[in-house]
Design an enzyme around this catalytic site. Structure first.
Site, PDB file in Angstrom:
ATOM      1  N   GLY A 159      -5.281 -16.527  44.148  1.00 46.25           N
ATOM      2  CA  GLY A 159      -5.022 -15.107  44.000  1.00 46.25           C
ATOM      3  C   GLY A 159      -4.902 -14.408  45.344  1.00 46.25           C
ATOM      4  O   GLY A 159      -5.294 -14.946  46.388  1.00 46.25           O
ATOM      5  N   CYS A 160      -4.360 -13.212  45.311  1.00 46.12           N
ATOM      6  CA  CYS A 160      -4.063 -12.489  46.546  1.00 46.12           C
ATOM      7  C   CYS A 160      -5.338 -12.039  47.266  1.00 46.12           C
ATOM      8  O   CYS A 160      -5.505 -12.302  48.461  1.00 46.12           O
ATOM      9  CB  CYS A 160      -3.150 -11.305  46.259  1.00 46.12           C
ATOM     10  N   TYR A 161      -6.228 -11.370  46.537  1.00 52.81           N
ATOM     11  CA  TYR A 161      -7.477 -10.949  47.175  1.00 52.81           C
ATOM     12  C   TYR A 161      -8.260 -12.165  47.666  1.00 52.81           C
ATOM     13  O   TYR A 161      -8.916 -12.132  48.711  1.00 52.81           O
ATOM     14  CB  TYR A 161      -8.353 -10.189  46.175  1.00 52.81           C
TER      15      TYR A 161
END
Lengths: 340, 340, 340, 340
Positions: A159-161
């Site tokens: 995921g991005c975070y």
């Protein structure tokens, strides 16, 4: 000598991440973008990708074809690479079908990222049906798992975070610098593209404004915990900009840890990694990473307090360009191929 | 019965805060805006305020008059209130001159905020010459020092980051909820107006981007420490928006402290304070406070971890409207007069 | 067979356009970026380009070297291409010096664009000293002057507004569709990067706002007139965004001209031009061209009224990518080389 | 002496314009905001207005009540003023019902603005059922129709683009300065709030970008034509900002018309109108009008070419504050009451 070209398809190609993936693949010297697919019920079915994304007009004019489960065998006849930019539940169902066709699958959803009992029930609202695949899946944090990525056919792209957070925190954990019984706190702000391409009041132009959300409940928190190996406090924020994530991280260092040791930990981790840039006495800024495949890291130490900053383009290093890194690793291409 | 009108002047009226102050004062039913002043060397000398701020055309068309030290006695002849929106060093020099004229002085600079040996040398680059005035100055955190504000002629209006941070943290400190030997961490993001009205490459439209700055060195950190009574870790960020500050704060609670206790602490502090709004299960967003005199507070508790959020308009609650609150307190007007 | 690499330098490389040029050249398969230069008095002298533009860290890390007139002969020893991203007066002085070294010169300033007596005195504030060079210079509007560009060593790359305006208007003029004795009106809005990289109050983040400027006085108006062959009414606007120009153009058509004739005029002009994209029933949007080398054109006809819209990235098609197009033309490379 | 307070309700109060109207009315010294209403099927029914608009928390905390046609008589028992911020079709149906209760109706929709056969069928998609009311309705362009506004119970408040355009053009038409057989061309750009508060992909944060729309088809074009008394060419654009409209207008003047005559025309029209500000040698900028009830006008003349610029806040002067102006006119209050 003719170069052997691999063939790749993108499933779920109508979203922001799908469009970025297509844009990278048409520039890749060793991969042919062989098809773009959407679900059979998609309203975008039959349209050219460039009809949805005007900036791709003349660049990627392939149509978005419907893909039903029954089509998978035919579609995969000569396909080497399948990239899933689909919803979590959809990826969960598609991954075994594509693996059965002997393709390498790069899944950008959360469906195969976390091996923890009850995780999918709690954070994604469905019960995972493929525990064996979950175990087999390699987490595609490209700078950290490159040996494992080379040897698998199922890569779960982070995921991005999580990418922003882990890239900043893992060197500290690996070097054993974080004080016992403390939790790093992560305050991260993401651009509005993080919510995807969709109609919603909350993501309308006049409503977006800097604010926290998902406090203590965001699904990237346990994803970070698992792949970091320790718990964190994670607070995501929505920012009034289109793209990018800046994570600001507070860490308590063990007594006696020096700034020099911190620097060394980062150097050890990334000195030979071209897509992680270590700032030299400055700090990351979103403008420097948006539109790029880089993760920029900066940090400072004051006594036992460390603050670290990590900046990425959420749609690129936080999704599509990290998928391309994994593809490059998996097939032996230079890791920056088509990215720089 | 004729209302008695007080007379006020603004010194340093050409900046963003000066313009906001003027805009409030022309709406104040009990105060007459009697003059706008700039330094004798200002390039804006002689211009109307509305020539600098087109939105004030027809609203505040007073001229910016030069004010030399020799003019102060004459200017103050019938003035009750002097508001200084001047540079720190300038305020430092002007405050005793205005106090000598028996005016009430509301200083928006940092020159009289912190009573700590060496603070001004270290963080402001000058040696403070008026320790007696420093001791006499009341810190104008309006919701907390209202009794003291009523009885003084020198109010040091707090800094913008400080206001956001203290408003969120003081109730927790007062209630004794923060774990011993831990430091709250504050990550705050400010709009570009925080750097003031000036030509600089760093604040040009194409250069502003979300990024940290002043890491471990910002002068609002010791200001927060002193008025909170405990040390914090403070990290300011520049955001790509014009106005507003959002502070995201991580706190470790004492073992056994409940969410209910936290709620009660905030209720005790602010239930009767109209300009601090306690969110009810939601979180602050910048759009809700920009252009308003409010501080919005939200928080959540997860075990011993608390996150709190504080949002203000940096030019209003973080400067000009808090100055007006202090004026209203000092002269016995309703605290929201001219603000709502 | 080894590819022959041309060598290029950029003079005035510290500005926004210089940075974009460098970014294109390091990706060009037939050109080596041999040096970046600034004036000897530049404050950026000696810095790496990536120190000014963090997004180029790891991409273009060449230093900005000082270039005095006395250095030109040495610097040019094995240089084929000189790109001037310098101020108008500086280009005016440098062009003859570089031409004397037998380099091909691509000048992005306005110094060699208009052959009209008194033009430079009136619009640029200096008297042009090289009328022979002015006559020799080829105007680098890449889609229109490609034959001439191939045969010259001095290319004057057009202005940003001019490129947007001419690309939309020239097909109509060539086809003779515009009503006699009428003037097209152009209302164009440019992002803040059009003012260049510099400290100024007007271009500071809090001051930029949609507004007209240079009404009836902008120097791109006579540049458009000359290269269009007829007068226009031109009104530039500043927009609150970083990059891009949208020009909205009103034209009165000759009686009887049909929408079909207008379509045909655009098809004739651009059907075989890959970097001009003709919209099919839709209209240009800035987001589709920003970051790309394209000019997007759309139009509609209602009786004798035509509106046409032209969108470009002001720093790319309006400057640097058009310069690369000219270089590609001049040296026989495919016109999109390094651009797509 | 007790002031007589009028009672007002807002129907359709959940939209951006409704919220602005409420915010003005709670500040109005002579009007009491007696109720906020939405349609019985609204998902916002029962919520406080401040639950939708966080900035109004503590300012307007009234609930949004459902209003069915059967409720109108009861609701209107002691109501003097009804403001309709409803959809066009809804206003069309509600206006006669409210007029029957002897309230003064201020309708912000387009339902009663244009008396032209077939207009509503063509531009609004419904056949108008109340031609007599259409004839009776007064067009609430406040600076122009103030005598008529005083004497009617049905005011059709103008559209946002129309207000900006007419305010700039009417003085020229009234003075007879526009060349015969020419059409003014209007290129206007509106912020995203012009599309209203709703979920749609086109108005999502990542999709909004400067672009034209409604070319030759926007319903404000015939509204402008009718109230100006001559045809125009009108091109609306969407801009990447929340609020405001800037209209840039090209006009061909009659031979011999001087700049002085143009200035005089504007002075004659607006010298005594406090909410239209004539720029003095400068031009309007959006930042100066956003959040204000002003229309700013600027212009320049070059031979027979005139360009004029008009800037408003689309939600204020283009909707809600103009409605308040009309209310102030109708009931004899100073025209700026509650607005400045």
């Amino acid at each position: 000598m003719e170069l052997l070209m691999l063939k790749a398809i993108i499933v779920g190609a109508s979203g922001y991440t799908g469009a970025e993936l297509a844009n990278f693949l048409v520039r890749h010297p060793h991969i042919e973008l062989a098809g773009l697919y959407v679900s059979p019920g998609s309203l975008d079915k039959g349209k050219k990708l460039s009809a949805l994304y005007g900036h791709l007009l003349g660049v990627v004019d392939l149509p978005l074809q419907p893909l039903g489960n029954a089509d998978i065998k035919t579609v995969c006849a000569d396909i080497d690479i399948v990239i899933l930019a689909t919803a979590h539940e959809v990826s969960h169902d598609l991954v075994p079908l594509f693996l059965a066709q002997n393709t390498a699958v790069f899944d950008l959803s959360g469906a195969f990222r976390v091996q923890e009992a009850g995780f999918y029930d709690k954070f994604y609202g469905f019960t995972h049906q493929y525990p064996a695949l979950l175990e087999k899946a390699v987490y595609g944090l490209a700078e950290w798992n490159f040996e494992a990525v080379k040897k698998t056919d199922l890569i779960a792209v982070p995921g991005c975070y999580t990418t922003a957070s882990l890239t900043a925190l893992k060197p500290l954990v690996e070097a054993g610098l974080i004080k016992d019984n403390t939790k790093p706190t992560i305050n991260a702000t993401s651009g509005a593209s993080g919510t995807g391409r969709k109609a919603s009041l909350a993501s309308s132009f006049c409503e977006v404004s800097l604010q926290p959300y998902g406090v203590f409940t965001h699904r990237h928190k346990p994803e970070i915990d698992q792949h970091l190996g320790m718990p964190v406090v994670f607070t995501p924020h929505l920012g009034s900009f289109k793209r990018g994530i800046l994570a600001s991280i507070n860490v308590q260092l063990k007594a006696g840890v020096t700034a020099q040791q911190v620097n060394q930990a980062y150097q050890n981790a990334y000195a030979d990694k071209p897509l992680v840039r270590l700032m030299d006495g400055t700090y990351p800024a979103l403008k420097n990473v948006v539109g790029t495949p880089f993760c920029d890291l900066g940090w400072a130490v004051d006594g036992e307090d460390l603050v670290a900053f990590s900046a990425i383009d959420n749609l690129l290093k936080g999704a599509s360009s990290q998928a391309i890194q994994c593809i490059n690793l998996r097939f032996g291409f230079a890791i920056t191929t088509s990215l720089l």
